[in-house]
Write a protein that holds these residues in place. Sequence first.
Motif, PDB file in Angstrom:
ATOM      1  N   ILE A  14       5.270  -5.401  -6.153  1.00  0.00           N
ATOM      2  CA  ILE A  14       3.865  -5.623  -5.823  1.00  0.00           C
ATOM      3  C   ILE A  14       3.573  -5.027  -4.449  1.00  0.00           C
ATOM      4  O   ILE A  14       4.473  -4.878  -3.625  1.00  0.00           O
ATOM      5  N   SER A  15       2.306  -4.703  -4.220  1.00  0.00           N
ATOM      6  CA  SER A  15       1.898  -4.149  -2.933  1.00  0.00           C
ATOM      7  C   SER A  15       1.966  -5.235  -1.859  1.00  0.00           C
ATOM      8  O   SER A  15       1.994  -6.430  -2.160  1.00  0.00           O
ATOM      9  N   LYS A  16       1.971  -4.815  -0.611  1.00  0.00           N
ATOM     10  CA  LYS A  16       1.978  -5.773   0.506  1.00  0.00           C
ATOM     11  C   LYS A  16       0.734  -6.651   0.480  1.00  0.00           C
ATOM     12  O   LYS A  16       0.815  -7.848   0.763  1.00  0.00           O
ATOM     13  N   SER A  17      -0.413  -6.100   0.120  1.00  0.00           N
ATOM     14  CA  SER A  17      -1.635  -6.916   0.080  1.00  0.00           C
ATOM     15  C   SER A  17      -1.552  -7.955  -1.035  1.00  0.00           C
ATOM     16  O   SER A  17      -1.944  -9.112  -0.847  1.00  0.00           O
ATOM     17  N   GLU A  18      -1.020  -7.560  -2.190  1.00  0.00           N
ATOM     18  CA  GLU A  18      -0.833  -8.518  -3.278  1.00  0.00           C
ATOM     19  C   GLU A  18       0.204  -9.573  -2.885  1.00  0.00           C
ATOM     20  O   GLU A  18       0.049 -10.753  -3.188  1.00  0.00           O
ATOM     21  N   SER A  19       1.232  -9.161  -2.198  1.00  0.00           N
ATOM     22  CA  SER A  19       2.260 -10.082  -1.730  1.00  0.00           C
ATOM     23  C   SER A  19       1.657 -11.146  -0.808  1.00  0.00           C
ATOM     24  O   SER A  19       1.951 -12.339  -0.937  1.00  0.00           O
ATOM     25  N   LEU A  20       0.813 -10.712   0.108  1.00  0.00           N
ATOM     26  CA  LEU A  20       0.152 -11.650   1.021  1.00  0.00           C
ATOM     27  C   LEU A  20      -0.673 -12.665   0.251  1.00  0.00           C
ATOM     28  O   LEU A  20      -0.610 -13.871   0.519  1.00  0.00           O
ATOM     29  N   GLN A  21      -1.420 -12.204  -0.732  1.00  0.00           N
ATOM     30  CA  GLN A  21      -2.234 -13.110  -1.542  1.00  0.00           C
ATOM     31  C   GLN A  21      -1.366 -14.116  -2.296  1.00  0.00           C
ATOM     32  O   GLN A  21      -1.691 -15.296  -2.376  1.00  0.00           O
ATOM     33  N   ARG A  22      -0.259 -13.645  -2.832  1.00  0.00           N
ATOM     34  CA  ARG A  22       0.623 -14.542  -3.579  1.00  0.00           C
ATOM     35  C   ARG A  22       1.313 -15.540  -2.650  1.00  0.00           C
ATOM     36  O   ARG A  22       1.554 -16.688  -3.030  1.00  0.00           O
TER      37      ARG A  22
END
Length: 127
Positions: A14-22
């Motif tokens: 997953i992208s870093k932005s998706e990782s942050l959201q998760r």
Amino acid sequence: PQGTRVIEYVGKWISKSESLQRCIAQNAYIFTLTEQFDLDGDVPWNPARFINHSCAPNCEAEQDENHIWIIALRDIAAGEELSFNYGYDLEDYREHPCRCGAANCVGFIVAEDFFDHVRKQKTLAQS
């Protein structure tokens, strides 16, 4: 035996932005892979996600290229629970209490590099 690759920690890239959201949504199964991607291990095909944290682990997580391996730190007896130190940083560490039961448990899930700092904070709070 010590040094054995016990299991690969697998999941979705997953992208870093998706990782942050998760992470904000309390997903605790994410590993950093590269500067652009993380690995979300919260998938049914990843039995390694059930390995618990310990302040005195018998395994460690090691990155090899774009793979995360769980490696035995010592010989592990058949039937013994696997554990590794999740390696959390100090940011919001008080939100991650540890109940591993190890003799050297610091009371919070943090990387071993931070054990002394956390112990000093606990001593200061008690005085």
